[in-house]
Design a protein around this motif. Structure first.
Motif, mmCIF file in Angstrom:
data_model
loop_
_atom_site.group_PDB
_atom_site.id
_atom_site.type_symbol
_atom_site.label_atom_id
_atom_site.label_comp_id
_atom_site.label_asym_id
_atom_site.label_seq_id
_atom_site.Cartn_x
_atom_site.Cartn_y
_atom_site.Cartn_z
ATOM 1 N N ALA A 16 50.543 -112.036 -43.418
ATOM 2 C CA ALA A 16 50.443 -113.503 -43.514
ATOM 3 C C ALA A 16 50.103 -113.736 -45.024
ATOM 4 C CB ALA A 16 49.038 -113.873 -42.901
ATOM 5 N N ASN A 17 49.690 -112.953 -45.855
ATOM 6 C CA ASN A 17 49.515 -113.460 -47.395
ATOM 7 C C ASN A 17 49.776 -112.232 -47.965
ATOM 8 O OD1 ASN A 17 47.302 -112.094 -46.247
ATOM 9 N ND2 ASN A 17 45.861 -112.754 -48.070
ATOM 10 N N LEU A 18 51.063 -111.730 -48.151
ATOM 11 C CA LEU A 18 51.288 -110.674 -49.085
ATOM 12 C C LEU A 18 50.790 -111.241 -50.619
ATOM 13 C CD1 LEU A 18 54.843 -108.995 -48.766
ATOM 14 C CD2 LEU A 18 52.557 -108.096 -48.640
ATOM 15 N N SER A 19 50.567 -110.186 -51.474
ATOM 16 C CA SER A 19 50.162 -110.847 -52.821
ATOM 17 C C SER A 19 51.359 -111.328 -53.505
ATOM 18 C CB SER A 19 49.421 -109.844 -53.661
ATOM 19 O OG SER A 19 50.685 -108.557 -53.918
ATOM 20 N N ALA A 20 51.215 -112.183 -54.319
ATOM 21 C CA ALA A 20 52.371 -112.643 -55.223
ATOM 22 C C ALA A 20 53.383 -111.498 -55.665
ATOM 23 C CB ALA A 20 52.098 -113.731 -55.961
ATOM 24 N N ILE A 21 52.827 -110.608 -56.304
ATOM 25 C CA ILE A 21 53.453 -109.705 -57.030
ATOM 26 C C ILE A 21 54.269 -108.701 -56.039
ATOM 27 C CG2 ILE A 21 51.508 -107.873 -57.131
ATOM 28 C CD1 ILE A 21 54.049 -108.626 -59.986
ATOM 29 N N ASP A 22 53.537 -108.360 -54.737
ATOM 30 C CA ASP A 22 54.343 -107.693 -53.914
ATOM 31 C C ASP A 22 55.509 -108.612 -53.454
ATOM 32 O OD1 ASP A 22 53.042 -105.365 -53.882
ATOM 33 O OD2 ASP A 22 51.788 -105.546 -52.201
ATOM 34 N N LYS A 23 55.242 -109.740 -52.866
ATOM 35 C CA LYS A 23 56.210 -110.526 -52.462
ATOM 36 C C LYS A 23 57.660 -110.564 -53.468
ATOM 37 C CE LYS A 23 54.385 -114.113 -49.920
ATOM 38 N NZ LYS A 23 53.555 -115.459 -50.031
ATOM 39 N N LEU A 24 57.222 -110.695 -54.840
ATOM 40 C CA LEU A 24 58.214 -110.760 -55.761
ATOM 41 C C LEU A 24 59.053 -109.481 -55.833
ATOM 42 C CD1 LEU A 24 59.640 -112.477 -58.190
ATOM 43 C CD2 LEU A 24 57.683 -111.240 -59.706
ATOM 44 N N THR A 25 58.154 -108.231 -56.005
ATOM 45 C CA THR A 25 58.721 -106.927 -56.114
ATOM 46 C C THR A 25 59.979 -106.688 -54.735
ATOM 47 O OG1 THR A 25 57.254 -105.843 -55.423
ATOM 48 C CG2 THR A 25 57.448 -106.060 -57.713
#
Lengths: 516, 323
Positions: free
Chosen positions: A427-436
């Protein structure tokens, strides 16, 4: 008298030998006691008790969790196994595993990559039939072998699969950047090589951390760990290691684009935009420059984002990171080098896994890791501690130590298929994980494949590490200004003469055979 | 060797009166001297287990050794590995690098131990002498990783102490760690810093055994401190110096793998790659066990020849030698 004396000497030698033997035997007694307990556990497995699986693998974390920790207990309980894991840091591992193979005393599962540089010993062992061929079992374990065919093919040796490839994205190298520094300087995340160079310059000269001191530089680099030069060369249009042109194999260093990439990187060194001790430092110092806020960017694989941000925040709670990957070259094209799509294979030596039944038990274990509860565990950690479930989605606890307790020790080492494939969505991947994740997905479009992943060359097996070192040393010496372009070209010529040409020929032959 | 030792232990016993059952008699005596035998056992076991037993693995050097086939099952290739080694493009570079470092070691490091031992011997304040001795022993117990770490912190261009000082006095930074020119001096300096103190122990023991009357006689003859050193002390320990020198030649080509491996990088490999590091890369990292065994054997043969040669020379000059 003389004869008498000699017989006495012989006798005393025997006596000493006998005494010695006693000590040796008693020494063995101690160790065999240890073995008994082991075999006790193993024989227990024949009944319905847990199956004991011993393994040795490399891992990238700092400290491996102690046996009997919560995560391992959960895995053992679900899969009905008892795991004896020996985990070593990657560098130590690479040095230790050939010795272990030499001693013949191997656990049930070892991690290894028969295609990696300097793995001729492993390839030899495979060709001698020392490891189980998994090809016949692919259809029997649908979840376990749910792998991109390109990656599966890269992992094969002569058309057979001898290990479970730990699947990774094909082009997964990203550069992490200090987002707060970009903001301070009013910069955007670079999209082209020139913007990147500009960013490095400003990170070095324009006081990006606003402390009034000239104490920063653009990027932390090391020649020991990541080879950035190859990705610059590919960006400029050089092949990824090798290229097939009309059935002939062209090495990257023979293309003018490779030199363009090298000269681009040399600018970074000449202008002191990167640390000057790149040839000396190892991983801790290299990452240290980024964590300590000295360097503004660092390249690594996409899955390190969370860990990097956490380490950075320990030193500076205000630090933020973002990331980018493919950069546009001056000619308007975007190219990134693709890796093999896996990070080592989990292999099963026949010397320890003696029967097919045992092999199937182990494959069952890995197949079970792909069932939802295990996939959730590997992807997110312990429920209630590392994440909670809300509306069928995983809500990740941002303060969990997931990477140290689950990620490094178990997910990236035992996971074959990416566990998020089978886990509930996040539900809430960290922003950096989403980006990578997004960057890595985009990279598939730009990925340039190395055609030699599926081929073998006997010369490369025997002399490859030496020859590779010849070229990487020449690159480093050129970048640091020790040798000129002419001298660099002379080293490339030397590489051709000492085996490079032979390797190209062998690859071409293997390739022709494969195309039939 | 073991026979000689046991033979001595027995010959010191009084001659037995009854010679009817020598074997029984022997056991009785062994039992009687059992504690002396017990003392001898660990040394005996050490040599058998760690020195003689592994020697049979040397045949790996004449095989195409494959781990899974074992030493007995691997293919016999005769001298192929040696031929490959001597025709290896890297051979002469390796030989030169190893040889130069070994010579540096003998020329610079070895005399240091003697000089420091002599200096310590001249000290007359006991507490000062013993505390200096203890202090200079300490670095011996540091691992090379620590020593190289200290070297890095002192010399790195990225905020290292020495380069910061050079900056302060307005000089250019020197890239000590990424330089071929500085590689050998650094290795020798590290060696001297770490091992000199430890190396003095045997010389100090020899110096303690010099007859005091010789010094008294020299003083009466009017010799000053330097003359005493030259005419009394040095001749007295000459034998020990020569023995230490010969023993050192035995490991002439062992230039210290760990230290060099840690100091080695792309910028100094042309002078830093030695037999030991090459063997490590090939043998342990790439699994070419036979080839690296062949190189190791070559090194040992060179060491053996040097020891035998030096011993012969020492005897020609009327010294005792090591055997």
């Amino acid at each position: 008298m003389e004869a008498k004396k000699r017989s006495m000497m012989a006798g005393s030698a025997v006596a000493a030998g006998a005494l010695l033997l006693t000590t040796v035997v008693s020494g063995c007694g101690g160790s065999s006691g240890g073995n008994t307990s082991n075999s006790g556990a193993a024989s227990g497995s024949k009944s319905q008790g847990p199956v004991t699986i011993s393994m040795i693998y490399d891992f990238a974390g700092k400290e491996f969790p102690k046996a009997g920790n919560e995560v391992q207990r959960a895995i053992e309980k679900y899969t009905n196994t008892k795991l004896n894991i020996q985990a070593l840091p990657s560098t130590t591992y690479a040095q230790k595993i050939p010795v272990m193979v030499a001693s013949g005393d191997l656990p049930d599962v070892i991690a290894g990559d028969p295609h990696a540089q300097g793995s001729s010993w492993l390839l030899n062992a495979i060709q001698q039939g020392q490891f189980w061929d998994l090809t016949p079992y692919i259809k029997q374990y649908p979840k376990l072998f749910n792998i991109n065919p390109v990656i599966l093919k890269n992992a094969e040796v002569n058309g057979h699969l001898y290990g479970l490839p730990r699947v990774r994205p094909l082009a997964r190298n990203v550069t992490f950047v200090r987002a707060d520094w970009l903001k301070n300087l009013g910069l955007q995340v670079p999209k082209t090589l020139n913007q990147y160079l500009d960013m490095l310059r400003k990170f070095t000269h324009d006081d990006p951390d606003k402390d009034g001191k000239n104490d920063t530089f653009g990027a932390s680099v090391t020649t020991a760990f990541a080879t950035t030069v190859d990705s610059f060369a590919v960006a400029f249009g050089a092949p990824n290691n090798w290229e097939v042109v009309n059935g002939k194999f062209i090495k990257d260093v023979d293309t003018p684009q490779y030199l363009q990439g090298l000269e681009f990187e040399k600018k970074m060194y000449d202008e002191h935009l990167v640390n000057s001790d790149s040839a000396v430092i190892q991983r801790p110092q290299w990452e240290g420059y980024f964590f300590d806020g000295k360097a503004g960017s660092i390249g690594n694989t996409s899955n390190t984002g969370d860990a990097y941000l956490a380490s950075l925040k320990q030193n500076n709670p205000k630090a933020e990171i973002t990331a980018f990957s493919a950069l546009k070259a001056p000619n308007g094209k975007i190219r990134v080098p693709a890796g093999p799509g896996y990070n080592g294979e989990l292999m099963f030596p026949k010397s320890s896994v003696k029967t097919e039944a045992q092999l199937k038990q182990i494959l069952d274990f890995f197949e079970k890791l792909d069932e939802r509860p295990m996939a959730n565990l590997l992807a997110y950690g312990i429920e209630g501690k590392d994440y909670t479930v809300k509306n069928g989605k995983a809500v990740i606890n941002p303060n969990s130590d997931y990477m140290d307790t689950v990620g490094y020790p178990y997910r990236y080492t035992l996971g074959v298929v990416d566990p998020t494939t089978y886990a509930i969505p996040a539900a809430n991947l960290s922003a950096i994980d989403k980006l990578t994740n997004k960057l890595v997905e985009e990279n598939d479009k730009y990925a340039v494949v190395d055609p030699t992943y599926t081929l073998t060359s006997p010369t490369y097996q025997q002399r490859g590490a030496q020859l590779d070192k010849l070229l990487t040393d020449a690159n480093t010496q050129f970048l640091l200004g020790k040798i000129t372009v002419q001298q660099w070209k002379a080293q490339v010529k030397k590489w051709h003469e000492e085996g490079g040409d032979q390797i190209a020929k062998e690859y071409a032959e293997a390739y022709a055979k494969q195309q039939k | 060797m073991s026979d000689v030792m046991t033979g001595q232990a027995i010959s010191e016993q009084p001659v037995p009166k009854t010679k009817s059952r020598p074997v029984h008699e022997l056991w009785r005596r062994v039992w009687k001297e059992r504690w002396i035998y017990a003392l001898f056992l660990p040394g005996f076991a050490y040599f058998i287990i760690f020195k003689y037993w592994p020697m049979w693995g040397v045949i790996m050097a004449f095989e195409n050794y494959q781990p899974f086939q074992g030493v007995l099952g691997s293919q016999w290739v005769g001298l192929e590995n040696f031929q490959r080694f001597f025709s290896d493009p890297a051979f002469w570079q390796l030989f030169r690098n190893t040889f130069i470092l070994a010579v540096y070691n003998i020329v610079f490091f070895f005399p240091c131990t003697i000089i420091v031992a002599l200096l310590l011997n001249e000290l007359r304040i006991h507490w000062f002498k013993s505390s200096v001795q203890t202090l200079i022993y300490i670095p011996h117990f540091f691992s090379w990783t620590v020593v190289v770490g200290i070297t890095y912190m002192l010399l790195t261009t990225q905020g290292g102490l020495v380069n910061e000082l050079l900056n302060m006095v307005g000089l250019h930074q020197v890239n000590f760690l990424e330089s071929s020119a500085w590689f050998r001096p650094l290795i020798v300096i590290q060696d001297i810093w770490k091992e000199t103190g430890w190396g003095t122990i045997i010389f100090l023991a020899a110096l303690a055994g010099v007859n005091v009357e010789l010094y008294e006689a020299a003083r009466i003859d009017g010799a000053n401190r330097l003359q005493q050193l030259w005419h009394v002390t040095l001749p007295a320990i000459r034998g020990v110096i020569i023995i230490m020198f010969i023993l050192r030649l035995g490991s002439f080509l062992d230039v210290g793998f760990e230290q060099i491996w840690l100091m080695l990088n792309a910028m100094n490999r042309d002078v830093g790659e030695v037999f030991d590091t090459y063997v490590y890369t090939l043998g342990l990292q790439q699994g070419q066990f036979s080839y690296s065994a062949a190189i190791g054997l070559f090194k040992s043969v060179v060491g053996l020849i040097l020891v035998l040669g030096a011993n012969k020379v020492a005897k020609l000059f009327g010294e005792e030698g090591i055997y």
